[in-house]
Design a protein around this motif. Structure first.
Motif, PDB file in Angstrom:
ATOM      1  N   GLY A   8      -7.175   6.527  -7.027  1.00 49.88           N
ATOM      2  CA  GLY A   8      -7.886   5.423  -6.389  1.00 49.88           C
ATOM      3  C   GLY A   8      -8.023   5.573  -4.884  1.00 49.88           C
ATOM      4  O   GLY A   8      -7.694   6.603  -4.303  1.00 49.88           O
ATOM      5  N   MET A   9      -8.509   4.513  -4.273  1.00 46.89           N
ATOM      6  CA  MET A   9      -8.789   4.553  -2.839  1.00 46.89           C
ATOM      7  C   MET A   9      -7.528   4.584  -1.988  1.00 46.89           C
ATOM      8  O   MET A   9      -7.578   4.902  -0.814  1.00 46.89           O
ATOM      9  N   PHE A  10      -6.380   4.268  -2.574  1.00 46.55           N
ATOM     10  CA  PHE A  10      -5.126   4.269  -1.832  1.00 46.55           C
ATOM     11  C   PHE A  10      -4.309   5.529  -2.087  1.00 46.55           C
ATOM     12  O   PHE A  10      -3.112   5.564  -1.833  1.00 46.55           O
ATOM     13  N   SER A  11      -4.968   6.568  -2.580  1.00 46.11           N
ATOM     14  CA  SER A  11      -4.315   7.834  -2.867  1.00 46.11           C
ATOM     15  C   SER A  11      -3.640   8.382  -1.613  1.00 46.11           C
ATOM     16  O   SER A  11      -4.208   8.368  -0.527  1.00 46.11           O
ATOM     17  N   GLY A  12      -2.410   8.846  -1.768  1.00 43.44           N
ATOM     18  CA  GLY A  12      -1.667   9.413  -0.648  1.00 43.44           C
ATOM     19  C   GLY A  12      -0.760   8.413   0.052  1.00 43.44           C
ATOM     20  O   GLY A  12       0.034   8.784   0.906  1.00 43.44           O
ATOM     21  N   MET A  63      -9.988 -11.205   0.390  1.00 47.92           N
ATOM     22  CA  MET A  63      -9.539 -11.474  -0.975  1.00 47.92           C
ATOM     23  C   MET A  63      -9.744 -10.243  -1.856  1.00 47.92           C
ATOM     24  O   MET A  63      -8.874  -9.894  -2.664  1.00 47.92           O
ATOM     25  N   ALA A  64     -10.860  -9.560  -1.701  1.00 56.63           N
ATOM     26  CA  ALA A  64     -11.119  -8.345  -2.476  1.00 56.63           C
ATOM     27  C   ALA A  64     -10.085  -7.263  -2.140  1.00 56.63           C
ATOM     28  O   ALA A  64      -9.577  -6.577  -3.040  1.00 56.63           O
ATOM     29  N   LEU A  65      -9.762  -7.109  -0.853  1.00 59.66           N
ATOM     30  CA  LEU A  65      -8.755  -6.125  -0.439  1.00 59.66           C
ATOM     31  C   LEU A  65      -7.396  -6.479  -1.023  1.00 59.66           C
ATOM     32  O   LEU A  65      -6.688  -5.609  -1.542  1.00 59.66           O
ATOM     33  N   GLN A  70      -3.038  -5.365  -4.805  1.00 64.06           N
ATOM     34  CA  GLN A  70      -2.188  -5.864  -5.885  1.00 64.06           C
ATOM     35  C   GLN A  70      -2.365  -5.024  -7.143  1.00 64.06           C
ATOM     36  O   GLN A  70      -1.395  -4.712  -7.826  1.00 64.06           O
ATOM     37  N   SER A  71      -3.595  -4.649  -7.429  1.00 69.56           N
ATOM     38  CA  SER A  71      -3.866  -3.824  -8.602  1.00 69.56           C
ATOM     39  C   SER A  71      -3.198  -2.455  -8.465  1.00 69.56           C
ATOM     40  O   SER A  71      -2.599  -1.952  -9.416  1.00 69.56           O
ATOM     41  N   GLY A  76       0.943  -8.741 -10.611  1.00 69.77           N
ATOM     42  CA  GLY A  76       0.114  -9.723 -11.292  1.00 69.77           C
ATOM     43  C   GLY A  76      -0.424  -9.278 -12.636  1.00 69.77           C
ATOM     44  O   GLY A  76      -1.143 -10.010 -13.283  1.00 69.77           O
ATOM     45  N   ARG A  77      -0.091  -8.088 -13.031  1.00 65.60           N
ATOM     46  CA  ARG A  77      -0.554  -7.632 -14.350  1.00 65.60           C
ATOM     47  C   ARG A  77       0.277  -8.293 -15.425  1.00 65.60           C
ATOM     48  O   ARG A  77       1.486  -8.405 -15.319  1.00 65.60           O
TER      49      ARG A  77
END
Length: 85
Positions: A8-12, A63-65, A70-71, A76-77
């Motif tokens: 995902g976009m938070f890789s690393g 909110m989207a960020l 969180q995902s 929250g899952r």
């Protein structure tokens, strides 16, 4: 040693970095929602007046960020509901 996110976009990023980013995003959301976050500032020093303007994030963007962070963290899952007979 902290686990590094590899997808995902938070890789690393480590889990601690994601948690810190989530905390900052949540604080910015609260400050923006309550009107405590300034966008444009000016001040005078002697005969000189200076001003600086920051780009304001929208509440929807924050909110989207927050939801993406969180995902990525698995916050929250819900576990699937399974019935045993």
């Amino acid at each position: 040693m902290s686990k590094i996110i590899n997808t995902g976009m938070f890789s690393g990023m480590t889990r601690e970095q994601l948690l810190a980013a989530l905390e900052k995003a949540q604080q910015a959301y609260i400050e923006l929602s309550t009107g405590n976050r300034g966008v444009s500032f000016s001040y005078s020093q002697g005969d000189v007046t200076r001003s600086v303007t920051y780009q304001q994030a929208s509440i929807a963007d924050l909110m989207a960020l927050i939801q993406m962070l969180q995902s990525a963290l698995g916050v929250g899952r819900r576990r699937p509901i399974r019935f045993k007979f």
